[in-house]
Design an enzyme around this catalytic site. Structure first.
Site: not given
Ligand SMILES: [Zn+2]
Length: 267
Positions: A120, A143, A145, A173, A214
């Site tokens: 990535e 990145h 999850h 908040e 994802h």
């Molecule tokens: Zn991922």
């Protein structure tokens, strides 16, 4: 030559990767991050390592359109690394790379250049480029999850504006932490295709871009800043899911506006 593993930015990265896994944001091979080194960090810690290689750094060909980042140095997680164990072998699981026109040089790490950065990486570079236009202090792209954010993409309509408004209504908040809102893409194939440029396009406005079913891309000026942002979004997604996605009360749009005005967050 300074021991590069003892430098503040590497120590903080290693510690943050461990937290990243403990928080449940990076199971198995999931997750990757890129940290833009400042000129000071490069001069203080990296130049000596680069000189010692006498121009024999491993070069990896790459395709990306990140002209503004040529000559910059990044600390990057390797392809296929496990966030759970990055701290055990940082010199294998992390690497410092220098960006060239159509390639990168591996200056340090990745098991002496035998391994490669996350696939990535081109998407990360585009995101850095987009964020730097908004904030020259931006340093990180991650990145990950986070479980409840992913769960919320199943329970909530996939609509950036509606998703943001729901989040803002969950906690006073939220609008203070992300007054610009949350970016969101439709479901797309992950990897090296259009999802990278599309995420970067969203990052021209948002620091977080959610990938339905994802995870998310997040960015910030430091680990504290970026992790704090992810934590806030994840915490409130958890509150949403604890309510079974059925929010019957919460802040009104008017109250959210009142908050944003009180803290001078919107134009
Ligand atoms: Zn991922």
């Amino acid at each position: 030559m300074a021991d590069i593993l003892k430098t503040p930015f590497l120590e903080e990265t290693i510690e943050s990767c461990r937290y990243f896994w403990e928080a449940g944001w990076g199971e198995n091979h999931a997750g990757n991050l890129t940290y833009l080194l400042s000129e000071e960090e490069v001069n203080k810690y990296v130049k000596d390592v680069e000189k010692a290689k006498k121009g024999k750094s491993v070069r990896v060909a790459m395709t990306f359109e990140a002209e503004e980042l040529i000559g910059k140095y990044f600390l990057v997680t390797r392809a296929g690394s496990f966030f759970r164990t990055i701290h055990k072998h940082p010199e294998k699981n992390l690497g410092i790379v220098k960006v060239n026109h159509d390639s990168i040089d591996i200056i340090w790490g990745f098991d002496n250049g035998r391994m490669k950065p996350t696939s990535e990486f081109p998407a990360h570079l585009l995101c850095h480029q987009a964020r730097l236009k908004q904030n020259p202090e931006n340093k990180l792209v991650m990145h990950c999850h986070p479980t409840n954010v992913i769960a919320m993409t199943f329970a909530h309509e996939i609509n950036e504006e509606k998703f943001t408004k729901t989040m803002w209504r969950l906690n006073s908040e939220c609008v203070l932490v992300f007054p610009e809102g949350l970016g969101m893409l439709p479901w797309m194939v992950c990897g090296e295709g259009p999802i990278g440029p599309d995420t970067a396009k969203k990052m021209e406005k948002y620091r977080i871009v959610i990938w339905p079913y994802h995870g998310m891309f997040a960015s910030g000026t430091s680990f504290e800043d970026t992790i704090g942002l992810i934590e806030t979004v994840e915490k409130n997604a958890q509150v949403y899911m604890l309510n079974g996605g059925e929010i019957k009360a919460g802040l009104t749009d008017e109250q959210v506006r009142e908050l944003a005005q009180a803290f001078d967050l919107w134009d």
